[in-house]
Design a protein around this motif. Structure first.
Motif, PDB file in Angstrom:
ATOM      1  N   ALA A 192       0.953  -0.806   0.317  1.00 50.31           N
ATOM      2  CA  ALA A 192      -0.053   0.364   0.056  1.00 50.31           C
ATOM      3  C   ALA A 192       1.025   1.630  -0.168  1.00 50.31           C
ATOM      4  O   ALA A 192       1.962   1.440   0.477  1.00 50.31           O
ATOM      5  CB  ALA A 192      -0.976  -0.019   1.263  1.00 50.31           C
ATOM      6  N   VAL A 193       0.097   2.066  -0.830  1.00 54.88           N
ATOM      7  CA  VAL A 193       0.927   3.274  -0.482  1.00 54.88           C
ATOM      8  C   VAL A 193       0.169   4.602  -0.203  1.00 54.88           C
ATOM      9  O   VAL A 193      -1.320   4.637  -1.208  1.00 54.88           O
ATOM     10  CB  VAL A 193       1.402   3.927  -1.534  1.00 54.88           C
ATOM     11  N   ALA A 194       1.009   5.682   0.447  1.00 55.58           N
ATOM     12  CA  ALA A 194      -0.366   6.067   0.957  1.00 55.58           C
ATOM     13  C   ALA A 194       0.414   8.192  -0.100  1.00 55.58           C
ATOM     14  O   ALA A 194       1.086   7.730   0.687  1.00 55.58           O
ATOM     15  CB  ALA A 194      -0.558   6.821   2.611  1.00 55.58           C
ATOM     16  N   ALA A 195      -0.641   8.917  -1.096  1.00 58.19           N
ATOM     17  CA  ALA A 195       0.411  10.233  -0.913  1.00 58.19           C
ATOM     18  C   ALA A 195      -0.591  10.750  -0.391  1.00 58.19           C
ATOM     19  O   ALA A 195      -2.239  10.929  -0.539  1.00 58.19           O
ATOM     20  CB  ALA A 195       0.238   9.575  -2.461  1.00 58.19           C
ATOM     21  N   PHE A 196       0.402  12.118  -0.251  1.00 54.94           N
ATOM     22  CA  PHE A 196      -0.438  13.782   0.504  1.00 54.94           C
ATOM     23  C   PHE A 196       0.107  15.209  -0.955  1.00 54.94           C
ATOM     24  O   PHE A 196       1.185  14.911  -0.613  1.00 54.94           O
ATOM     25  CB  PHE A 196      -0.541  13.693   1.964  1.00 54.94           C
ATOM     26  N   GLY A 197      -0.321  15.750  -0.474  1.00 59.46           N
ATOM     27  CA  GLY A 197      -0.547  17.132  -1.816  1.00 59.46           C
ATOM     28  C   GLY A 197      -1.770  17.863  -1.620  1.00 59.46           C
ATOM     29  O   GLY A 197      -2.386  17.885  -0.549  1.00 59.46           O
ATOM     30  N   ARG A 198      -1.814  18.694  -2.877  1.00 60.60           N
ATOM     31  CA  ARG A 198      -2.791  19.222  -3.321  1.00 60.60           C
ATOM     32  C   ARG A 198      -3.425  19.445  -4.825  1.00 60.60           C
ATOM     33  O   ARG A 198      -2.359  19.063  -5.770  1.00 60.60           O
ATOM     34  CB  ARG A 198      -2.331  21.533  -2.887  1.00 60.60           C
ATOM     35  N   HIS A 248      -4.479  10.124  -0.790  1.00 60.84           N
ATOM     36  CA  HIS A 248      -4.666   9.592  -1.670  1.00 60.84           C
ATOM     37  C   HIS A 248      -3.650   7.587  -0.658  1.00 60.84           C
ATOM     38  O   HIS A 248      -2.922   7.790  -0.777  1.00 60.84           O
ATOM     39  CB  HIS A 248      -4.191   9.559  -2.624  1.00 60.84           C
ATOM     40  N   TYR A 249      -4.907   6.973  -1.173  1.00 60.92           N
ATOM     41  CA  TYR A 249      -4.213   5.638  -0.501  1.00 60.92           C
ATOM     42  C   TYR A 249      -4.320   4.358  -2.311  1.00 60.92           C
ATOM     43  O   TYR A 249      -6.000   4.485  -2.506  1.00 60.92           O
ATOM     44  CB  TYR A 249      -5.640   5.059   0.200  1.00 60.92           C
ATOM     45  N   ARG A 259      -7.423  -0.886  -4.948  1.00 60.49           N
ATOM     46  CA  ARG A 259      -8.442  -0.343  -4.119  1.00 60.49           C
ATOM     47  C   ARG A 259      -6.891   1.647  -3.958  1.00 60.49           C
ATOM     48  O   ARG A 259      -6.298   1.520  -3.955  1.00 60.49           O
ATOM     49  CB  ARG A 259      -8.331  -0.655  -2.801  1.00 60.49           C
ATOM     50  N   HIS A 260      -8.257   2.121  -4.430  1.00 53.38           N
ATOM     51  CA  HIS A 260      -7.600   3.382  -3.713  1.00 53.38           C
ATOM     52  C   HIS A 260      -8.891   4.776  -3.030  1.00 53.38           C
ATOM     53  O   HIS A 260      -9.960   4.285  -3.916  1.00 53.38           O
ATOM     54  CB  HIS A 260      -7.903   3.713  -5.478  1.00 53.38           C
ATOM     55  N   VAL A 261      -8.171   5.556  -2.744  1.00 52.68           N
ATOM     56  CA  VAL A 261      -9.309   6.665  -1.721  1.00 52.68           C
ATOM     57  C   VAL A 261      -9.150   7.828  -1.637  1.00 52.68           C
ATOM     58  O   VAL A 261      -7.583   7.456  -1.652  1.00 52.68           O
ATOM     59  CB  VAL A 261      -9.238   5.727  -0.456  1.00 52.68           C
TER      60      VAL A 261
END
Length: 131
Positions: A80-86, A104-105, A115-117
């Motif tokens: 799994a990867v979590a990404a953060f930004g704008r 995003h997950y 799966r994408h959230v």
């Protein structure tokens, strides 16, 4: 850097250049793609196939223009990867520019997204859509 983080960064680069096919080629047939938001946000909802994910991206293109997506932090744990930004974009119907934090997950199986959230400031998006 993790291979999965590299893959997710490639998704964002593809989105920025309008190459949605690159993303779709990396989505599993049994994907669950989630963005819980009011229905006025046309890309909201939970999608269950590659075709429905394509509709998600079509909805973004139909409702907003002048996109700018900048994801700055990435974390990997197993598959799994979590990404953060704008995200910034202009609502076509109102001309209002939106600027929202974005998270995003991504969950992978055999190299494909299963799966994408998406989490965003849906109140700001809704306000811009309503004008």
């Amino acid at each position: 850097m993790s291979d999965l983080i590299t893959k997710v960064k490639e998704f964002y680069a593809a989105f920025s250049r309008g190459d949605i096919d690159t993303i779709l080629k990396n989505v599993a047939d049994d994907v669950i793609w989630e963005y819980e938001a009011p229905p006025e946000l046309l890309n909201s909802g939970i999608r269950h196939s590659r075709q429905e994910v394509a509709e998600y991206f079509s909805a973004i293109a139909g409702q907003t223009t002048d996109h700018h997506l900048e994801m700055t932090e990435f974390f990997v744990s197993g598959d799994a990867v979590a990404a953060f930004g704008r995200y910034q974009g202009t609502i076509k119907a109102t001309g209002i520019r939106v600027d929202t934090p974005l998270a995003h997950y991504f969950k992978f199986r055999d190299g494909k997204v299963v799966r994408h959230v998406q989490l965003a400031n849906t109140a700001a998006m809704l306000e811009a859509v309503r004008g």
